[in-house]
Design a protein around this motif. Structure first.
Motif, mmCIF file in Angstrom:
data_model
loop_
_atom_site.group_PDB
_atom_site.id
_atom_site.type_symbol
_atom_site.label_atom_id
_atom_site.label_comp_id
_atom_site.label_asym_id
_atom_site.label_seq_id
_atom_site.Cartn_x
_atom_site.Cartn_y
_atom_site.Cartn_z
ATOM 1 N N VAL A 65 46.110 36.194 41.365
ATOM 2 C CA VAL A 65 45.022 35.536 42.116
ATOM 3 C C VAL A 65 44.938 35.933 43.455
ATOM 4 C CG1 VAL A 65 44.136 33.085 42.691
ATOM 5 C CG2 VAL A 65 44.679 33.615 40.353
ATOM 6 N N ILE A 66 46.026 35.681 44.340
ATOM 7 C CA ILE A 66 46.252 35.776 45.855
ATOM 8 C C ILE A 66 46.040 37.185 46.071
ATOM 9 C CG2 ILE A 66 47.565 35.472 48.036
ATOM 10 C CD1 ILE A 66 48.930 33.082 46.467
ATOM 11 N N ARG A 67 46.852 38.145 45.246
ATOM 12 C CA ARG A 67 46.198 39.569 45.446
ATOM 13 C C ARG A 67 44.965 39.832 45.400
ATOM 14 N NH1 ARG A 67 47.484 44.946 46.832
ATOM 15 N NH2 ARG A 67 47.114 46.462 45.178
ATOM 16 N N LEU A 68 44.219 39.373 44.485
ATOM 17 C CA LEU A 68 42.683 39.901 44.129
ATOM 18 C C LEU A 68 42.042 39.431 45.385
ATOM 19 C CD1 LEU A 68 42.403 39.235 40.482
ATOM 20 C CD2 LEU A 68 42.405 41.173 41.461
ATOM 21 N N ALA A 69 42.405 38.155 45.694
ATOM 22 C CA ALA A 69 41.534 37.657 46.943
ATOM 23 C C ALA A 69 41.939 38.147 48.251
ATOM 24 C CB ALA A 69 41.991 35.948 46.941
ATOM 25 N N THR A 70 43.165 38.514 48.694
ATOM 26 C CA THR A 70 43.359 38.856 49.935
ATOM 27 C C THR A 70 43.555 40.151 50.036
ATOM 28 O OG1 THR A 70 45.795 38.744 49.623
ATOM 29 C CG2 THR A 70 44.820 36.911 50.295
ATOM 30 N N GLY A 71 43.929 41.099 49.073
ATOM 31 C CA GLY A 71 44.095 42.647 49.018
ATOM 32 C C GLY A 71 45.302 43.078 49.438
ATOM 33 N N SER A 72 46.332 42.193 49.846
ATOM 34 C CA SER A 72 47.581 42.292 50.520
ATOM 35 C C SER A 72 48.539 41.991 49.406
ATOM 36 C CB SER A 72 47.900 41.694 51.646
ATOM 37 O OG SER A 72 49.003 41.859 52.115
#
Length: 465
Positions: A372-379
């Motif tokens: 979820v955090i990867r999809l949201a931030t791209g990092s």
């Protein structure tokens, strides 16, 4: 995890800096992450600033005193940089030595001279995996893409058939295998054993890179059949073949940190006596900082001297290698600050208590949070450090093996579906001359395969070890 173990962990946990309930903490987490996402994606703010502001937002909404939030953030930043900063610096120095000496070219040329036809995608994934061990992902792309383009053009291969295996090798190393920053931060956050994590990371990486690299590249080449773009002219460190370091010496230098860290893990298992002299010696030489430092010092004699580097050229090389990592250090440090803010406000404990009633394994939960955090931030790095902070309490009563698997689950989730908010997405698109749609069909799908396959293998391993 039993209710008793949760209660025991709660009793041992430090007192939170806020008395907020679960609902308020949940809102604070969502708001903090939303601020980070918005600042990175909408306002194009540097991730260091976004993480700093997001941490303050999280603390404020959670009702924590601002001075205590600042103390938590600063402590987390300092601890993280102290723990992995030197390792990142040493890895950058080793990578620069490898590139500027022509050692990377030597590895590439030696393997390519022995490969051809159907074996070429396998050769590319091997090259990328070996070179990717000491290099940051972006540096690896810059170093390997010219080789990928040259091989595709010279051998009349589909660009995707050669490029996807190389990208898969780099990406898997970046997400799963220490001494890359993401895995190191996660290891530190959950208190995992580095040697065990490294060994299991390599075990997970091998089948993952095979499936996402040579196997998937067959389909990627059918979906997107493009030639190597003419404008991307390969640039090499040196064409003076007689001044390159030898293949064996270069390979030994690159693999030395891994050998030392794995040796430490093996001795710890076999000897299992902290007072034993042999184990104490290996505890020192197998420590990440000593292992990387040894590789850098060895590299002076195996890489730089054969390439004709004088003593006067070594210091400028080290200086140039350290400049590009300033941003990485700040992002990793701020991620550690965000992680500590999550812990000190009681969010980690909240996740621990809530997940006790969920019918979802801790490793799957860690993977999902990172996704979820990867999809949201791209990092991938931001996803790793944030997810590690959230799920760190889950590792408190885990065995050393399962704590290592928790790190790998986070790393796997952090690679899920790279898209338009990821700098790596645009690097691959421009180097390969692809459209956005073509890049999604190839690069983004490849990243998703890595994430899902690695996550699945981690879950399987948790059932058998």
């Amino acid at each position: 995890m039993t209710r008793l173990s949760v209660e025991m962990l709660a009793a041992d946990a430090p007192e939170p800096i806020t008395s907020a309930g679960h609902a308020q903490l949940g809102i604070a987490v969502l708001a903090g992450i939303a601020v980070i996402v918005l600042l990175i994606t909408k306002f194009k703010l540097h991730a260091f600033l976004a993480l700093t502001i997001g941490s303050l937002t999280l603390g404020a909404i959670a009702g924590a005193p601002l001075d205590k939030v600042l103390t938590s953030f600063s402590a987390g930043l300092g601890t993280t940089v102290a723990g992995v900063g030197v390792l990142i610096a040493l890895g950058a120095i080793l990578g620069k030595m490898l590139a500027d000496s022509g050692g990377a070219d030597q590895i590439v040329d030696t393997i390519l001279d022995r490969a051809g036809g159907r074996s070429m995608p396998w050769a590319m994934v091997l090259i990328a995996s070996v070179i990717g061990l000491p290099l940051f992902f972006e540096v690896g792309i810059v170093l390997l893409i010219p080789v990928v383009l040259m091989v595709a053009k010279r051998g009349n291969y589909s660009l995707m058939r050669i490029g996807i295996p190389a990208l898969a090798g780099l990406s898997v190393m970046h997400g799963l295998v220490p001494p890359h920053p993401g895995p190191l931060v996660a290891i530190d956050a959950v208190g995992a054993d580095l040697g065990i994590t490294l060994a299991l990371g390599v075990l997970v990486a091998i089948p993952t890179v095979i499936i996402a690299g040579p196997v998937f590249s067959k389909y990627a080449a059918r979906w997107v059949d493009v030639p190597a773009p003419e404008k991307m002219i390969p640039q090499r460190a040196s064409e003076e073949l007689d001044k390159r370091p030898g293949f064996g010496a270069t390979l030994f230098t690159v693999l030395l940190p891994v050998i030392l860290m794995l040796a430490k893990a093996l001795v710890d298992i076999v000897v299992d006596d902290p007072e034993n002299l042999v184990q104490r010696v290996f505890d020192v030489i197998g420590a990440p900082m000593i292992a990387l430092l040894a590789s850098v010092l060895v590299g002076i004699f195996t890489l730089l001297r054969p390439a004709g580097f004088s003593k006067e050229r070594i210091s400028p090389l080290v200086e140039k290698s350290l400049m590009p990592i300033a941003g990485i250090l700040l992002i990793v440090g701020a991620g550690g600050g965000f992680k500590q803010t999550l812990i000190d406000t009681g969010v980690g404990q909240m996740v621990l208590e809530i997940s006790e009633d969920w019918a979802i394994p801790a490793l799957l939960l860690a993977w999902l949070i990172a996704v979820v955090i990867r999809l949201a931030t791209g990092s991938a790095t931001v996803a790793t450090v944030s997810a590690a902070g959230l799920v760190a309490p889950l590792a408190a009563d885990m065995s050393s093996t399962h704590a290592a698997l928790l790190v790998l689950a986070i790393g796997a989730g952090s690679l899920f579906f790279s898209h338009v908010n990821d700098a790596g997405f645009w690097m691959v698109k421009e180097y390969f001359g692809l459209s956005v749609g073509q890049n999604i069909k190839t690069w983004s799908v490849m990243e998703t395969i890595i994430s899902v396959v690695a996550g699945g293998i981690v879950l399987l391993l948790s059932l058998v070890i």
